[in-house]
Motif scaffolding. Structure first.
Motif, short mmCIF file in Angstrom:
data_model
loop_
_atom_site.label_atom_id
_atom_site.label_comp_id
_atom_site.label_asym_id
_atom_site.label_seq_id
_atom_site.Cartn_x
_atom_site.Cartn_y
_atom_site.Cartn_z
N PHE A 22 6.08 -46.69 -29.26
CA PHE A 22 6.79 -47.39 -28.19
C PHE A 22 7.14 -46.42 -27.07
N TYR A 23 7.61 -45.25 -27.45
CA TYR A 23 7.97 -44.20 -26.48
C TYR A 23 6.76 -43.80 -25.64
N ARG A 24 5.65 -43.51 -26.30
CA ARG A 24 4.44 -43.10 -25.56
C ARG A 24 3.95 -44.22 -24.64
N LEU A 27 7.02 -44.42 -21.68
CA LEU A 27 7.68 -43.27 -21.07
C LEU A 27 7.34 -43.12 -19.59
N ASP A 28 6.07 -43.16 -19.24
CA ASP A 28 5.69 -42.95 -17.84
C ASP A 28 6.34 -43.98 -16.92
N ALA A 29 6.34 -45.22 -17.34
CA ALA A 29 6.92 -46.27 -16.50
C ALA A 29 8.43 -46.10 -16.35
N VAL A 30 9.11 -45.73 -17.42
CA VAL A 30 10.56 -45.53 -17.35
C VAL A 30 10.89 -44.34 -16.47
N VAL A 31 10.17 -43.24 -16.64
CA VAL A 31 10.42 -42.07 -15.81
C VAL A 31 10.13 -42.40 -14.34
N GLU A 114 4.80 -35.55 -12.60
CA GLU A 114 3.49 -36.13 -12.89
C GLU A 114 3.64 -37.48 -13.58
N ARG A 115 4.56 -37.54 -14.53
CA ARG A 115 4.79 -38.82 -15.22
C ARG A 115 5.31 -39.87 -14.26
N ALA A 116 6.16 -39.45 -13.36
CA ALA A 116 6.71 -40.40 -12.38
C ALA A 116 5.62 -40.95 -11.49
#
Length: 182
Positions: A22-24, A27-31, A114-116
């Motif tokens: 779930f985290y993986r 994560l990108d969308a939440v960040v 980068e994730r953002a």
């Protein structure tokens, strides 16, 4: 979405592998969501960590009424509001899990950025491909955080139609982004 619902049920039972999946997946969308709303990448990272700590602790509170992503972003939004109101990131959920704060080095901060930015061009392309009514409902709900009732008035349709458009739009975006990863 059914997979996310199953993951949340498993997380509620203490399944660490389900939490990791779930985290993986989110994560990108939440960040990205948090980074667009706060001035510092460290703050976005801290808020994301607290958001997922709440998921780990309270997955059993997901009622199944709406999309799991909406529940997750509701947590993120609440953590952001608390942080802005109090002038600091609350760390109650992380402390309850026994997690220490993480100090980010320059390299880690660059990864937050980068994730953002992850999914930027692909996401923009997929959004542009959505039918206008679906895109309008989705952006009003997810980006502008407007209530369904208000969106229905503006779009001159029922609240249920707005919910369906948002649901379908999110499903199309997820399928498109997952297809880009393949």
């Amino acid at each position: 979405m059914a997979d996310d619902r199953d993951l949340l049920k498993r997380i509620a039972r203490g399944d660490e592998r389900a939490f990791s999946a779930f985290y993986r997946a989110h994560l990108d969308a939440v960040v990205a969501y948090l980074r667009r709303r706060v001035p510092e990448p460290e703050l976005a990272f801290d808020l994301a960590a607290e958001t997922f700590a709440v998921v780990a602790l309270r997955a059993d509170t997901y009622g199944g009424d709406g999309p799991p992503a909406a529940w997750l972003f509701g947590i993120a939004r609440n953590k952001l509001r608390e942080s802005l109101r109090r002038g600091r990131v609350e760390d109650e959920a992380r402390r309850a899990l026994g997690l220490e704060p993480v100090a980010l080095e320059d390299e880690a901060l660059a990864r937050v950025e980068e994730r953002a930015a992850a999914g930027g061009p692909a996401l923009a392309r997929l959004l542009a491909q959505l039918p206008e009514p679906t895109r309008a409902a989705l952006l009003a709900r997810v980006v502008d955080e407007r209530p369904y009732e208000e969106i229905a008035v503006v779009l001159e349709c029922s609240e249920q139609v707005v919910r369906q458009r948002v649901h379908r739009g999110l499903a199309r975006l997820r399928a498109g982004l997952e297809g880009d990863d393949a």
